[in-house]
Design an enzyme around this catalytic site. Structure first.
Site, short mmCIF file in Angstrom:
data_model
loop_
_atom_site.label_atom_id
_atom_site.label_comp_id
_atom_site.label_asym_id
_atom_site.label_seq_id
_atom_site.Cartn_x
_atom_site.Cartn_y
_atom_site.Cartn_z
N TYR A 180 1.23 -0.18 -10.72
CA TYR A 180 0.07 0.69 -10.58
C TYR A 180 0.43 2.09 -11.10
O TYR A 180 1.46 2.65 -10.73
CB TYR A 180 -0.36 0.75 -9.11
CG TYR A 180 -1.48 1.72 -8.86
CD1 TYR A 180 -2.78 1.44 -9.29
CD2 TYR A 180 -1.26 2.94 -8.24
CE1 TYR A 180 -3.81 2.33 -9.10
CE2 TYR A 180 -2.29 3.84 -8.04
CZ TYR A 180 -3.56 3.53 -8.46
OH TYR A 180 -4.58 4.42 -8.28
N ARG A 224 -3.03 14.48 14.64
CA ARG A 224 -2.12 14.16 13.55
C ARG A 224 -1.13 13.10 14.03
O ARG A 224 -0.82 12.14 13.33
CB ARG A 224 -1.38 15.42 13.05
CG ARG A 224 -0.24 15.08 12.08
CD ARG A 224 0.24 16.24 11.22
NE ARG A 224 0.21 17.55 11.84
CZ ARG A 224 1.04 17.96 12.81
NH1 ARG A 224 1.99 17.16 13.27
NH2 ARG A 224 0.90 19.17 13.34
N ASP A 277 3.80 -3.82 -2.33
CA ASP A 277 2.43 -3.33 -2.43
C ASP A 277 1.53 -4.56 -2.44
O ASP A 277 1.47 -5.30 -3.43
CB ASP A 277 2.28 -2.50 -3.72
CG ASP A 277 0.89 -1.90 -3.88
OD1 ASP A 277 -0.06 -2.42 -3.28
OD2 ASP A 277 0.75 -0.90 -4.63
N LYS A 330 -9.12 -0.41 -1.27
CA LYS A 330 -9.55 -1.56 -2.07
C LYS A 330 -10.11 -2.66 -1.15
O LYS A 330 -11.14 -2.46 -0.56
CB LYS A 330 -8.38 -2.04 -2.94
CG LYS A 330 -7.60 -0.88 -3.63
CD LYS A 330 -8.43 -0.14 -4.68
CE LYS A 330 -7.76 1.14 -5.18
NZ LYS A 330 -6.38 1.03 -5.63
C1 PLP Z 1 -5.30 1.93 -5.81
C2 PLP Z 1 -3.92 1.45 -5.70
C3 PLP Z 1 -2.89 2.24 -5.17
C4 PLP Z 1 -3.13 3.68 -4.75
O1 PLP Z 1 -3.98 3.78 -3.65
P1 PLP Z 1 -4.97 5.01 -3.42
O2 PLP Z 1 -5.67 4.61 -2.16
O3 PLP Z 1 -5.84 5.12 -4.61
O4 PLP Z 1 -4.10 6.22 -3.24
C5 PLP Z 1 -1.63 1.70 -5.07
N1 PLP Z 1 -1.36 0.44 -5.48
C6 PLP Z 1 -2.32 -0.35 -6.00
C7 PLP Z 1 -1.97 -1.73 -6.43
C8 PLP Z 1 -3.62 0.12 -6.13
O5 PLP Z 1 -4.55 -0.67 -6.67
#
Ligand code: PLP
Length: 381
Positions: free
Chosen positions: A98, A46, A170, A195
């Site tokens: 998001y 962890r 982000d 992604k």
């Molecule tokens: C998918 C996404 C998230 C969340 O991420 P997860 O891996 O699904 O928890 C946050 N911000 C953006 C812009 C995203 O496309």
């Protein structure tokens, strides 16, 4: 080192025990100690795991940061940032965010006494208007999902800096290949590595990157205390994905551009949202802070009929109808009934998420096949 070289080599050493060139999947929870406190830098997975650590160093290097931390999902990474705050603190974020970020802010952290302001961040004066002495964090997402709005990171940073407010970005849509927020003055970069970083739609993971020593120790303290870490197998998969990030992103950008212009010329298509168009309201900002425009595109249909949109997304054969984005394969989605279904109609329409809005994650296939696929789907209604 330049980006492509870092993608392959930063943080990655051949395994000292065997010479294995690829970072092994250290599928272990614990590490044998020679005597109490006498270990090789790892005590419990962890707290630290060699496969995860290689990935954390690699992502940190790509973002020009000093420290990386990987989590079980993008939302777990956001959760970590929010846990740095205290009751009474206020956060400013964008009104085109998001959906999962909006949900964790409103339904989890608001109840612990953190206040959120959602403003149109494409206009930095709107940010300034809600700053007060309790403001501790500004949360930027750019480009935004699904409207592809562009927020000027430098302008927002300039509002925050002399007031001791942290700025987090982000960077999921742009990736460090196209945009490096720490270089623009941001304090924290967040990724859904699910992604583009992973890039193959086979992992759910999140990441944070910072430059500052104190911020890093706070993040590692929360990462270890809350325990939302990612596993060694997933770390390996994302390390492997990142080795082609620069190649994939080039192709995503090329295909994205070709599809954006193709859609613009189609009779049944109304608006096309893509930051590469000169008429995009913040095209000049995108040009300034990004080195390309990516593979995410949204568009609407003339007449704005939900049935037409549903028929279209059901008719594509190369574009798969699915949530998520950023994988090598092309995806198509209908935000009003999929990713943004939980937002009241009136509110989502204010943000531009109308009934016929369709979002594409343009993959790395041969672009002629992608165009043909969209063309036949546009002819299906
Ligand atoms: C998918 C996404 C998230 C969340 O991420 P997860 O891996 O699904 O928890 C946050 N911000 C953006 C812009 C995203 O496309």
């Amino acid at each position: 080192m330049k980006f492509g070289t870092k993608a392959l080599h930063a943080g990655i050493e051949p395994d000292p025990g065997t010479g294995a060139i690829m970072t092994p999947i250290f599928q272990t929870s614990t590490y044998v100690q020679n005597g109490i406190g006498n270990h090789k830098g790892f005590e419990y997975s962890r707290t630290g795991n060699p496969t995860r650590q290689a990935l954390e160093k690699n992502i940190a290097a790509l973002e020009n940061g000093n420290y990386g931390a990987c989590f079980g999902s993008g939302l777990a990474a956001i959760d970590c940032v929010m846990k740095m705050l205290n009751p009474g603190d206020e956060v400013i974020s964008t009104n085109d965010l998001y959906g999962g970020s909006y949900r964790i802010f409103k339904t989890i952290f608001e109840k612990y006494g953190i206040k959120f302001h959602f403003v149109d961040m494409t206009k930095p004066t709107r940010v300034e208007a809600v700053i007060n002495e309790n403001t501790k964090l500004i949360w930027i997402e750019t480009p935004t999902n699904p409207m592809m709005n562009i927020i000027d990171i430098r302008s927002v940073v300039s509002l925050a800096k002399n007031r001791g407010i942290l700025v987090a970005v982000d960077n999921t849509f742009a990736t460090p290949f196209l945009q490096q927020p720490l270089d623009l003055g941001a304090d924290i970069v967040m990724h859904s590595a699910t992604k583009y970083l992973g890039g193959h739609s086979d992992v759910v993971m999140g990441a944070l990157v910072v430059k500052d020593d104190n911020l890093a120790s706070e993040i590692y303290r929360i990462q270890n205390s809350s325990g939302a870490v990612t596993g060694p197998m997933d770390s390996f998969l994302v390390l492997r994905g990142i080795k082609t990030l620069h190649l994939r992103m080039q192709r995503h950008c090329e295909n994205g551009e070709a599809i954006a212009y193709f859609l613009k010329g189609e009779e049944k298509v109304d608006k096309v949202y893509w930051p590469g168009f000169e008429e995009h309201p913040n095209h000049h900002v995108a040009r300034e802070q990004m080195s390309g425009f990516g593979g995410m595109i949204s568009f609407t249909l003339k007449g704005n009929k939900v049935e037409d949109a549903k028929q279209l997304v059901a008719s594509t054969k190369v574009f798969s109808l699915a949530e998520s984005l950023g994988g090598v394969e092309s995806l198509i989605g209908h935000p009003a009934t999929m990713t943004h279904a939980s937002i009241p109609k009136e509110e989502r329409e204010k943000a531009g998420v109308v009934d016929s809005l369709i979002r594409l994650s343009v993959g790395v296939e041969d672009v002629e096949d992608l165009k043909l696929d969209l063309e036949q789907a546009l002819n299906a209604f």
